[in-house]
Design a protein around this motif. Structure first.
Motif, PDB file in Angstrom:
ATOM      1  N   LYS B  42     -20.090  -3.181  -0.167  1.00  0.00           N
ATOM      2  CA  LYS B  42     -20.657  -4.119  -1.139  1.00  0.00           C
ATOM      3  C   LYS B  42     -19.744  -4.307  -2.346  1.00  0.00           C
ATOM      4  N   VAL B  43     -18.997  -3.260  -2.670  1.00  0.00           N
ATOM      5  CA  VAL B  43     -18.184  -3.330  -3.891  1.00  0.00           C
ATOM      6  C   VAL B  43     -17.106  -4.397  -3.770  1.00  0.00           C
ATOM      7  N   ILE B  44     -16.415  -4.457  -2.644  1.00  0.00           N
ATOM      8  CA  ILE B  44     -15.344  -5.464  -2.549  1.00  0.00           C
ATOM      9  C   ILE B  44     -15.758  -6.705  -1.765  1.00  0.00           C
ATOM     10  N   HIS B  45     -17.010  -6.765  -1.328  1.00  0.00           N
ATOM     11  CA  HIS B  45     -17.452  -7.949  -0.600  1.00  0.00           C
ATOM     12  C   HIS B  45     -17.549  -9.154  -1.526  1.00  0.00           C
ATOM     13  N   GLU B  46     -17.839  -8.924  -2.782  1.00  0.00           N
ATOM     14  CA  GLU B  46     -17.942 -10.028  -3.752  1.00  0.00           C
ATOM     15  C   GLU B  46     -16.567 -10.694  -3.913  1.00  0.00           C
ATOM     16  N   ARG B  47     -16.554 -12.038  -4.036  1.00  0.00           N
ATOM     17  CA  ARG B  47     -15.320 -12.808  -3.959  1.00  0.00           C
ATOM     18  C   ARG B  47     -14.274 -12.446  -5.038  1.00  0.00           C
ATOM     19  N   ILE B  48     -14.714 -12.333  -6.275  1.00  0.00           N
ATOM     20  CA  ILE B  48     -13.742 -12.041  -7.347  1.00  0.00           C
ATOM     21  C   ILE B  48     -13.169 -10.628  -7.168  1.00  0.00           C
ATOM     22  N   ARG B  49     -14.053  -9.704  -6.809  1.00  0.00           N
ATOM     23  CA  ARG B  49     -13.573  -8.310  -6.634  1.00  0.00           C
ATOM     24  C   ARG B  49     -12.622  -8.232  -5.440  1.00  0.00           C
ATOM     25  N   LEU B  50     -12.930  -8.999  -4.393  1.00  0.00           N
ATOM     26  CA  LEU B  50     -12.045  -9.034  -3.225  1.00  0.00           C
ATOM     27  C   LEU B  50     -10.679  -9.596  -3.631  1.00  0.00           C
ATOM     28  N   GLY B  51     -10.713 -10.609  -4.503  1.00  0.00           N
ATOM     29  CA  GLY B  51      -9.463 -11.194  -5.006  1.00  0.00           C
ATOM     30  C   GLY B  51      -8.660 -10.190  -5.811  1.00  0.00           C
ATOM     31  N   ILE B  52      -9.326  -9.447  -6.674  1.00  0.00           N
ATOM     32  CA  ILE B  52      -8.620  -8.460  -7.505  1.00  0.00           C
ATOM     33  C   ILE B  52      -7.951  -7.411  -6.617  1.00  0.00           C
ATOM     34  N   VAL B  53      -8.717  -6.902  -5.660  1.00  0.00           N
ATOM     35  CA  VAL B  53      -8.183  -5.858  -4.779  1.00  0.00           C
ATOM     36  C   VAL B  53      -7.021  -6.407  -3.939  1.00  0.00           C
ATOM     37  N   SER B  54      -7.160  -7.646  -3.431  1.00  0.00           N
ATOM     38  CA  SER B  54      -6.094  -8.234  -2.610  1.00  0.00           C
ATOM     39  C   SER B  54      -4.822  -8.436  -3.424  1.00  0.00           C
ATOM     40  N   ALA B  55      -4.987  -8.928  -4.660  1.00  0.00           N
ATOM     41  CA  ALA B  55      -3.817  -9.165  -5.514  1.00  0.00           C
ATOM     42  C   ALA B  55      -3.114  -7.853  -5.851  1.00  0.00           C
ATOM     43  N   LEU B  56      -3.909  -6.828  -6.126  1.00  0.00           N
ATOM     44  CA  LEU B  56      -3.299  -5.540  -6.482  1.00  0.00           C
ATOM     45  C   LEU B  56      -2.657  -4.855  -5.274  1.00  0.00           C
ATOM     46  N   ALA B  57      -3.102  -5.246  -4.073  1.00  0.00           N
ATOM     47  CA  ALA B  57      -2.540  -4.631  -2.862  1.00  0.00           C
ATOM     48  C   ALA B  57      -1.070  -4.999  -2.678  1.00  0.00           C
ATOM     49  N   VAL B  58      -0.634  -6.155  -3.243  1.00  0.00           N
ATOM     50  CA  VAL B  58       0.766  -6.568  -3.078  1.00  0.00           C
ATOM     51  C   VAL B  58       1.564  -6.422  -4.375  1.00  0.00           C
ATOM     52  N   ASN B  59       0.977  -5.783  -5.380  1.00  0.00           N
ATOM     53  CA  ASN B  59       1.673  -5.542  -6.641  1.00  0.00           C
ATOM     54  C   ASN B  59       1.426  -4.107  -7.095  1.00  0.00           C
ATOM     55  N   THR B  60       2.431  -3.506  -7.677  1.00  0.00           N
ATOM     56  CA  THR B  60       2.238  -2.157  -8.201  1.00  0.00           C
ATOM     57  C   THR B  60       1.153  -2.179  -9.274  1.00  0.00           C
ATOM     58  N   GLN B  61       1.260  -3.164 -10.165  1.00  0.00           N
ATOM     59  CA  GLN B  61       0.234  -3.317 -11.192  1.00  0.00           C
ATOM     60  C   GLN B  61       0.197  -4.763 -11.659  1.00  0.00           C
ATOM     61  N   LEU B  62      -0.960  -5.174 -12.151  1.00  0.00           N
ATOM     62  CA  LEU B  62      -1.094  -6.522 -12.709  1.00  0.00           C
ATOM     63  C   LEU B  62      -1.877  -6.429 -14.003  1.00  0.00           C
ATOM     64  N   SER B  63      -1.530  -7.289 -14.954  1.00  0.00           N
ATOM     65  CA  SER B  63      -2.248  -7.269 -16.223  1.00  0.00           C
ATOM     66  C   SER B  63      -3.542  -8.069 -16.105  1.00  0.00           C
ATOM     67  N   PHE B  64      -4.402  -7.877 -17.089  1.00  0.00           N
ATOM     68  CA  PHE B  64      -5.672  -8.594 -17.147  1.00  0.00           C
ATOM     69  C   PHE B  64      -5.425 -10.108 -17.083  1.00  0.00           C
ATOM     70  N   ASN B  65      -4.470 -10.601 -17.897  1.00  0.00           N
ATOM     71  CA  ASN B  65      -4.202 -12.047 -17.945  1.00  0.00           C
ATOM     72  C   ASN B  65      -3.642 -12.566 -16.626  1.00  0.00           C
ATOM     73  N   GLU B  66      -2.790 -11.770 -15.984  1.00  0.00           N
ATOM     74  CA  GLU B  66      -2.241 -12.198 -14.696  1.00  0.00           C
ATOM     75  C   GLU B  66      -3.363 -12.336 -13.664  1.00  0.00           C
ATOM     76  N   LEU B  67      -4.281 -11.377 -13.668  1.00  0.00           N
ATOM     77  CA  LEU B  67      -5.406 -11.450 -12.727  1.00  0.00           C
ATOM     78  C   LEU B  67      -6.276 -12.676 -13.028  1.00  0.00           C
ATOM     79  N   LYS B  68      -6.490 -12.916 -14.313  1.00  0.00           N
ATOM     80  CA  LYS B  68      -7.329 -14.046 -14.720  1.00  0.00           C
ATOM     81  C   LYS B  68      -6.708 -15.365 -14.250  1.00  0.00           C
ATOM     82  N   GLN B  69      -5.394 -15.511 -14.448  1.00  0.00           N
ATOM     83  CA  GLN B  69      -4.713 -16.746 -14.032  1.00  0.00           C
ATOM     84  C   GLN B  69      -4.683 -16.879 -12.514  1.00  0.00           C
TER      85      GLN B  69
END
Lengths: 223, 133
Positions: B42-69
């Motif tokens: 349930k935690v990553i099933h939600e669309r935005i959370r799935l997006g955050i996890v997917s984006a972080l999977a291909v980056n060592t780290q991302l900033s808040f603003n990068e995730l927002k954009q």
């Protein structure tokens, strides 16, 4: 209003441990919307990963300016030969390379500011990490060939290693960038095979390829 | 307000208009003779959370603003959903300064990476089950 019976109701997926609607609610066939959602989720994950992993601040304008410098360097050194006039040609091409680096960094910073992309982001860091080692190898080999007086190898080495740097860095960037890297490597091979035409290979690479791909990047991706 | 609204796990835009498939944990799919037991996270099933996890999977780290954009969403959405992922132990958060500007960096934890891999397997299993039908 027509009262809907249980049989008329649309088939639904019953999930979870909450109140049950049928005697065996947790055993279901995957309905179409569930399959569609699964496919859509996979598409979403893939596209998010692609967007998150791309460095899009490579500047088309900057690349075209670098192409202009490449053409100027070729024109300046035309008629000279790497195996005979090595010092003059090294001075020309290395000063051009320095100018190209300054312009590229400026153009990339400008595009990153415009697109509000951080140059400290993961994709930007990955681009630099992939790009720099081949260039450093080029510096080492340039010094080595110059000291050993084997400067005839320099054009091929520069084109091949710069191509390798662009192809490696371009793996995290938009598609034309790694393609340009591969073309540079081909020109490097040509320069090794035909040392007499090495200057033309340098013009085709550092001049024409930069101009052409810079134009393409500017047109397709802005900046 | 947006942040408050999203605390319940809702997201804005197209994601919230999509049919909710699973709100709870267990689902068993039958396809022909086979059944596939699937436990959706349930935690990553939600669309935005799935997006955050997917984006972080291909980056060592991302900033808040990068995730927002990247996810084209609001401050409140990123904040609330990143906090949920942090609470689940799927992402870690580091707060610092870039000059005088506060900077929040997110990283995917090992548990987060595992959760994403599990979720991907579940989605693939659902699609395979549908194909065998």
């Amino acid at each position: 209003m027509t009262k809907r019976t249980t049989d008329d109701a649309p088939k639904r997926t019953v999930i979870g441990k909450g109140p049950l609607l049928t005697p065996e609610p947790r055993i279901v066939r995957p309905p179409n919307d569930l399959q569609d959602r699964a496919k859509d989720d996979l598409r979403y994950i893939r596209s998010t990963m692609e967007r998150a992993g791309s460095f899009t601040s490579v500047s088309g304008t900057g690349m075209m300016m670098v192409g202009g410098i490449g053409c100027a360097a070729w024109w300046w050194g035309r008629g000279l030969r790497f195996d005979i006039d090595a010092t003059s040609l090294l001075a020309i091409w290395l000063s051009s390379a320095f100018a190209a680096v300054v312009i590229s960094v400026w153009a990339i910073r400008r595009k990153a500011d415009e697109t509000r992309q951080s140059l400290r982001s993961g994709p930007a860091r990955t681009f630099v990490i992939a790009f720099v080692p081949s260039l450093l190898a080029g510096v080492v080999l340039t010094v080595l060939f110059f000291l050993r007086e084997q400067t005839g190898w320099l054009p091929g080495t520069w084109l091949t290693l710069y191509g390798a740097a662009v192809a490696a860095g371009g793996a995290t960037s938009v598609k034309p960038v790694p393609i340009m890297g591969a073309l540079f490597m081909l020109l490097g091979v040509a320069a090794f095979l035909y040392p007499g035409r090495a200057q033309l290979a340098l013009l085709a690479g550092f001049g024409v390829l930069h101009l052409a791909f810079g134009f393409l990047l500017r047109k397709r991706y802005g900046g | 307000m947006a942040a408050k609204g999203n605390a319940a796990g809702h997201s804005t835009g197209a994601a919230s208009r999509r049919p909710a498939v699973a709100a709870a944990a267990e689902l068993t799919v039958i396809s022909g003779e086979e059944s596939v037991a699937i436990t959706l996270d349930k935690v990553i099933h939600e669309r935005i959370r799935l997006g955050i996890v997917s984006a972080l999977a291909v980056n060592t780290q991302l900033s808040f603003n990068e995730l927002k954009q990247l996810l084209q969403t609001t401050d409140g959405n990123v904040s609330v959903h990143a906090r949920k992922l942090e609470d689940a132990g799927y992402v870690s958060c580091t707060k610092g300064f870039d000059g005088r500007v506060p900077r929040t960096e997110y990283r995917l934890t090992a548990a987060g990476r595992k959760a994403l891999e599990r979720y991907l397997s579940h989605m693939e299993a659902l699609i395979s089950a549908a194909r065998r039908k």
